[in-house]
Design a protein around this motif. Structure first.
Motif, PDB file in Angstrom:
ATOM      1  N   GLY A   1     -32.303   6.931 -39.368  1.00  0.00           N
ATOM      2  CA  GLY A   1     -31.016   7.263 -39.606  1.00  0.00           C
ATOM      3  C   GLY A   1     -30.175   6.190 -39.181  1.00  0.00           C
ATOM      4  N   LYS A   2     -30.492   5.766 -37.874  1.00  0.00           N
ATOM      5  CA  LYS A   2     -29.724   4.832 -36.950  1.00  0.00           C
ATOM      6  C   LYS A   2     -29.946   3.478 -37.891  1.00  0.00           C
ATOM      7  CE  LYS A   2     -30.989   3.061 -33.134  1.00  0.00           C
ATOM      8  NZ  LYS A   2     -31.316   2.985 -31.503  1.00  0.00           N
TER       9      LYS A   2
ATOM     10  N   ARG B   1     -28.273  18.555 -36.427  1.00  0.00           N
ATOM     11  CA  ARG B   1     -28.559  17.353 -35.982  1.00  0.00           C
ATOM     12  C   ARG B   1     -27.543  16.182 -36.269  1.00  0.00           C
ATOM     13  NH1 ARG B   1     -33.111  14.720 -33.891  1.00  0.00           N
ATOM     14  NH2 ARG B   1     -33.207  12.421 -34.659  1.00  0.00           N
TER      15      ARG B   1
ATOM     16  N   GLY C   1     -24.502  15.719 -33.456  1.00  0.00           N
ATOM     17  CA  GLY C   1     -24.674  15.161 -32.103  1.00  0.00           C
ATOM     18  C   GLY C   1     -25.042  13.652 -32.611  1.00  0.00           C
ATOM     19  N   PHE C   2     -25.994  13.379 -33.553  1.00  0.00           N
ATOM     20  CA  PHE C   2     -26.220  12.032 -34.123  1.00  0.00           C
ATOM     21  C   PHE C   2     -25.125  11.279 -34.328  1.00  0.00           C
ATOM     22  CE2 PHE C   2     -26.953   9.191 -37.739  1.00  0.00           C
ATOM     23  CZ  PHE C   2     -27.909   8.628 -37.608  1.00  0.00           C
TER      24      PHE C   2
ATOM     25  N   LEU D   1     -26.130  10.037 -45.899  1.00  0.00           N
ATOM     26  CA  LEU D   1     -27.386   9.497 -44.999  1.00  0.00           C
ATOM     27  C   LEU D   1     -28.455  10.538 -45.068  1.00  0.00           C
ATOM     28  CD1 LEU D   1     -28.594   7.539 -43.132  1.00  0.00           C
ATOM     29  CD2 LEU D   1     -27.273   8.552 -41.446  1.00  0.00           C
TER      30      LEU D   1
ATOM     31  N   PHE E   1     -23.353  10.448 -30.796  1.00  0.00           N
ATOM     32  CA  PHE E   1     -24.355   9.476 -30.054  1.00  0.00           C
ATOM     33  C   PHE E   1     -24.012   8.161 -30.492  1.00  0.00           C
ATOM     34  CE2 PHE E   1     -28.349   7.511 -29.398  1.00  0.00           C
ATOM     35  CZ  PHE E   1     -28.608   7.613 -28.215  1.00  0.00           C
TER      36      PHE E   1
ATOM     37  N   GLU F   1     -37.778  12.266 -39.340  1.00  0.00           N
ATOM     38  CA  GLU F   1     -36.782  12.239 -38.384  1.00  0.00           C
ATOM     39  C   GLU F   1     -37.227  11.869 -37.091  1.00  0.00           C
ATOM     40  OE1 GLU F   1     -33.533  15.564 -40.051  1.00  0.00           O
ATOM     41  OE2 GLU F   1     -35.075  16.558 -39.066  1.00  0.00           O
ATOM     42  N   GLY F   2     -36.277  11.548 -36.312  1.00  0.00           N
ATOM     43  CA  GLY F   2     -36.474  11.222 -34.835  1.00  0.00           C
ATOM     44  C   GLY F   2     -37.050   9.931 -34.546  1.00  0.00           C
ATOM     45  N   LEU F   3     -37.434   9.092 -35.765  1.00  0.00           N
ATOM     46  CA  LEU F   3     -38.190   7.785 -35.760  1.00  0.00           C
ATOM     47  C   LEU F   3     -37.137   6.508 -35.698  1.00  0.00           C
ATOM     48  CD1 LEU F   3     -41.042   8.421 -38.349  1.00  0.00           C
ATOM     49  CD2 LEU F   3     -41.107   8.524 -35.569  1.00  0.00           C
ATOM     50  N   GLY F   4     -35.831   6.890 -35.619  1.00  0.00           N
ATOM     51  CA  GLY F   4     -34.760   5.731 -35.634  1.00  0.00           C
ATOM     52  C   GLY F   4     -34.243   5.307 -37.001  1.00  0.00           C
TER      53      GLY F   4
ATOM     54  N   GLU G   1     -31.940  19.726 -42.894  1.00  0.00           N
ATOM     55  CA  GLU G   1     -30.584  20.509 -43.083  1.00  0.00           C
ATOM     56  C   GLU G   1     -29.595  19.819 -44.036  1.00  0.00           C
ATOM     57  OE1 GLU G   1     -30.247  21.341 -38.192  1.00  0.00           O
ATOM     58  OE2 GLU G   1     -29.682  19.578 -38.937  1.00  0.00           O
ATOM     59  N   ASN G   2     -28.898  20.656 -44.691  1.00  0.00           N
ATOM     60  CA  ASN G   2     -27.814  20.207 -45.437  1.00  0.00           C
ATOM     61  C   ASN G   2     -28.446  19.578 -46.784  1.00  0.00           C
ATOM     62  OD1 ASN G   2     -25.212  20.567 -43.919  1.00  0.00           O
ATOM     63  ND2 ASN G   2     -25.683  18.603 -42.721  1.00  0.00           N
TER      64      ASN G   2
ATOM     65  N   VAL H   1     -32.854  11.662 -44.251  1.00  0.00           N
ATOM     66  CA  VAL H   1     -33.894  11.327 -43.977  1.00  0.00           C
ATOM     67  C   VAL H   1     -34.944  12.566 -44.114  1.00  0.00           C
ATOM     68  CG1 VAL H   1     -35.190  10.351 -41.975  1.00  0.00           C
ATOM     69  CG2 VAL H   1     -33.041   9.664 -42.126  1.00  0.00           C
TER      70      VAL H   1
HETATM   71  C1  LIG Z   1     -28.806  13.280 -39.158  1.00  0.00           C
HETATM   72  C2  LIG Z   1     -30.256  12.379 -39.591  1.00  0.00           C
HETATM   73  C3  LIG Z   1     -29.669  11.231 -40.558  1.00  0.00           C
HETATM   74  C4  LIG Z   1     -30.569  11.661 -38.593  1.00  0.00           C
HETATM   75  O1  LIG Z   1     -31.487  10.787 -38.809  1.00  0.00           O
HETATM   76  P1  LIG Z   1     -32.739  10.338 -37.683  1.00  0.00           P
HETATM   77  O2  LIG Z   1     -33.786   9.411 -38.540  1.00  0.00           O
HETATM   78  O3  LIG Z   1     -33.406  11.526 -37.494  1.00  0.00           O
HETATM   79  O4  LIG Z   1     -32.150   9.881 -36.468  1.00  0.00           O
HETATM   80  P2  LIG Z   1     -32.664   8.682 -35.479  1.00  0.00           P
HETATM   81  O5  LIG Z   1     -34.024   8.909 -35.215  1.00  0.00           O
HETATM   82  O6  LIG Z   1     -32.232   7.285 -36.241  1.00  0.00           O
HETATM   83  O7  LIG Z   1     -31.754   8.715 -34.312  1.00  0.00           O
HETATM   84  C5  LIG Z   1     -30.936   7.966 -33.727  1.00  0.00           C
HETATM   85  C6  LIG Z   1     -30.528   8.213 -32.156  1.00  0.00           C
HETATM   86  O8  LIG Z   1     -29.757   9.402 -32.396  1.00  0.00           O
HETATM   87  C7  LIG Z   1     -30.152  10.269 -31.417  1.00  0.00           C
HETATM   88  N1  LIG Z   1     -29.861  11.448 -32.019  1.00  0.00           N
HETATM   89  C8  LIG Z   1     -30.228  12.182 -33.186  1.00  0.00           C
HETATM   90  N2  LIG Z   1     -29.686  13.310 -33.264  1.00  0.00           N
HETATM   91  C9  LIG Z   1     -29.083  13.627 -32.049  1.00  0.00           C
HETATM   92  C10 LIG Z   1     -28.126  14.852 -31.704  1.00  0.00           C
HETATM   93  N3  LIG Z   1     -28.117  15.841 -32.402  1.00  0.00           N
HETATM   94  N4  LIG Z   1     -27.601  14.762 -30.323  1.00  0.00           N
HETATM   95  C11 LIG Z   1     -27.866  13.640 -29.785  1.00  0.00           C
HETATM   96  N5  LIG Z   1     -28.444  12.436 -30.073  1.00  0.00           N
HETATM   97  C12 LIG Z   1     -29.189  12.554 -31.088  1.00  0.00           C
HETATM   98  C13 LIG Z   1     -31.625  10.025 -31.273  1.00  0.00           C
HETATM   99  O9  LIG Z   1     -32.270  10.654 -30.003  1.00  0.00           O
HETATM  100  C14 LIG Z   1     -31.663   8.661 -31.502  1.00  0.00           C
HETATM  101  O10 LIG Z   1     -31.627   8.008 -30.240  1.00  0.00           O
HETATM  102  P3  LIG Z   1     -32.296   6.772 -29.512  1.00  0.00           P
HETATM  103  O11 LIG Z   1     -31.702   5.485 -30.325  1.00  0.00           O
HETATM  104  O12 LIG Z   1     -32.031   6.556 -28.118  1.00  0.00           O
HETATM  105  O13 LIG Z   1     -33.610   7.020 -30.029  1.00  0.00           O
HETATM  106  C15 LIG Z   1     -31.214  13.201 -40.207  1.00  0.00           C
HETATM  107  O14 LIG Z   1     -31.647  14.152 -39.182  1.00  0.00           O
HETATM  108  C16 LIG Z   1     -31.052  13.998 -41.589  1.00  0.00           C
HETATM  109  O15 LIG Z   1     -31.295  13.168 -42.547  1.00  0.00           O
HETATM  110  N6  LIG Z   1     -30.322  15.073 -41.474  1.00  0.00           N
HETATM  111  C17 LIG Z   1     -29.976  15.694 -42.801  1.00  0.00           C
HETATM  112  C18 LIG Z   1     -29.099  15.347 -43.679  1.00  0.00           C
HETATM  113  C19 LIG Z   1     -27.920  15.109 -42.974  1.00  0.00           C
HETATM  114  O16 LIG Z   1     -27.443  15.911 -42.375  1.00  0.00           O
HETATM  115  N7  LIG Z   1     -27.140  13.807 -43.247  1.00  0.00           N
HETATM  116  C20 LIG Z   1     -25.929  13.558 -42.492  1.00  0.00           C
HETATM  117  C21 LIG Z   1     -24.846  14.148 -43.419  1.00  0.00           C
HETATM  118  S1  LIG Z   1     -24.582  13.624 -44.758  1.00  0.00           S
END
Ligand SMILES: CC(C)(COP(=O)(O)OP(=O)(O)OC[C@H]1O[C@@H](n2cnc3c(N)ncnc32)[C@H](O)[C@@H]1OP(=O)(O)O)[C@@H](O)C(=O)NCCC(=O)NCCS
Length: 153
Positions: A91-92, A121, A124-125, A79, A128, A86-89, A25-26, A81
């Motif tokens: 981003g966090k 995504r 919510g990320f 940020l 959260f 994705e979903g491997l922690g 996305e994005n 990934v």
């Molecule tokens: C947004 C983004 C950075 C998330 O990265 P990711 O590595 O997939 O996220 P993580 O695996 O680290 O998630 C961390 C926690 O957030 C939670 N989470 C992630 N998305 C969530 C959502 N939409 N709603 C609720 N919780 C969410 C995960 O379940 C995880 O929980 P846990 O710590 O209990 O396991 C990634 O999806 C991405 O690169 N997106 C495209 C680019 C973007 O939009 N960037 C942000 C704007 S610049």
């Protein structure tokens, strides 16, 4: 999976552009970033001067995610990934490292501009992880979220 986190180096910059253009996305192309003033030269200057703080995540030495913050403003600039990671922690972990660096820069809070679409995504990320909307919305519709140092995980 063998994931490693380290500070970004200038030799990573082409990989950063590559990851940013390939997100699920994005995605943002290198050409579009250039229109926004983000170029190889601007990132090189930012990393070398310390204006930017940045971390990458690598898998088998390939950059699979990165995050960049601006130490002068406290803004998390990007940020990203790769879809398969994705979903491997990742981003966090990346966000936490950049935020920790921004918070030691004597900034009271850190902030970012994010897509306000709840189906994305990232929406919510960030929530959260304890980021909250400030109520400010940019002309392009992005909302400003802030973080004050208390993460829920
Ligand atoms: C947004 C983004 C950075 C998330 O990265 P990711 O590595 O997939 O996220 P993580 O695996 O680290 O998630 C961390 C926690 O957030 C939670 N989470 C992630 N998305 C969530 C959502 N939409 N709603 C609720 N919780 C969410 C995960 O379940 C995880 O929980 P846990 O710590 O209990 O396991 C990634 O999806 C991405 O690169 N997106 C495209 C680019 C973007 O939009 N960037 C942000 C704007 S610049």
């Amino acid at each position: 999976m063998d994931l490693h986190y380290r500070k970004s180096r200038t030799v990573d910059i082409n990989d950063l552009f590559d990851v940013r253009s390939k997100t699920q996305e994005n995605p943002i192309s290198r050409a579009r970033l250039a229109q926004m003033g983000v170029t190889h030269a601007s990132l090189t200057d930012g990393l070398e001067s310390g204006l930017l703080c940045s971390w990458v995540c690598t898998s088998d030495e390939r950059v699979v995610g990165f995050c960049i913050g601006d130490t002068s403003t406290g803004e998390v600039l990007v940020l990203a990934v790769l879809p398969d990671f994705e979903g491997l922690g990742i981003g966090k972990q990346l966000l936490r490292r950049v935020v920790d660096q921004l918070l030691v820069s004597e900034l009271n809070s850190v902030w970012l501009a994010a897509d306000s679409n709840p189906s994305i995504r990232a929406h919510g990320f960030y929530r959260f992880l304890g980021w909250r909307p400030t109520g400010e919305v940019l002309e392009n519709g992005d909302e400003i979220l802030s973080y004050r140092g208390v993460e829920s995980t």
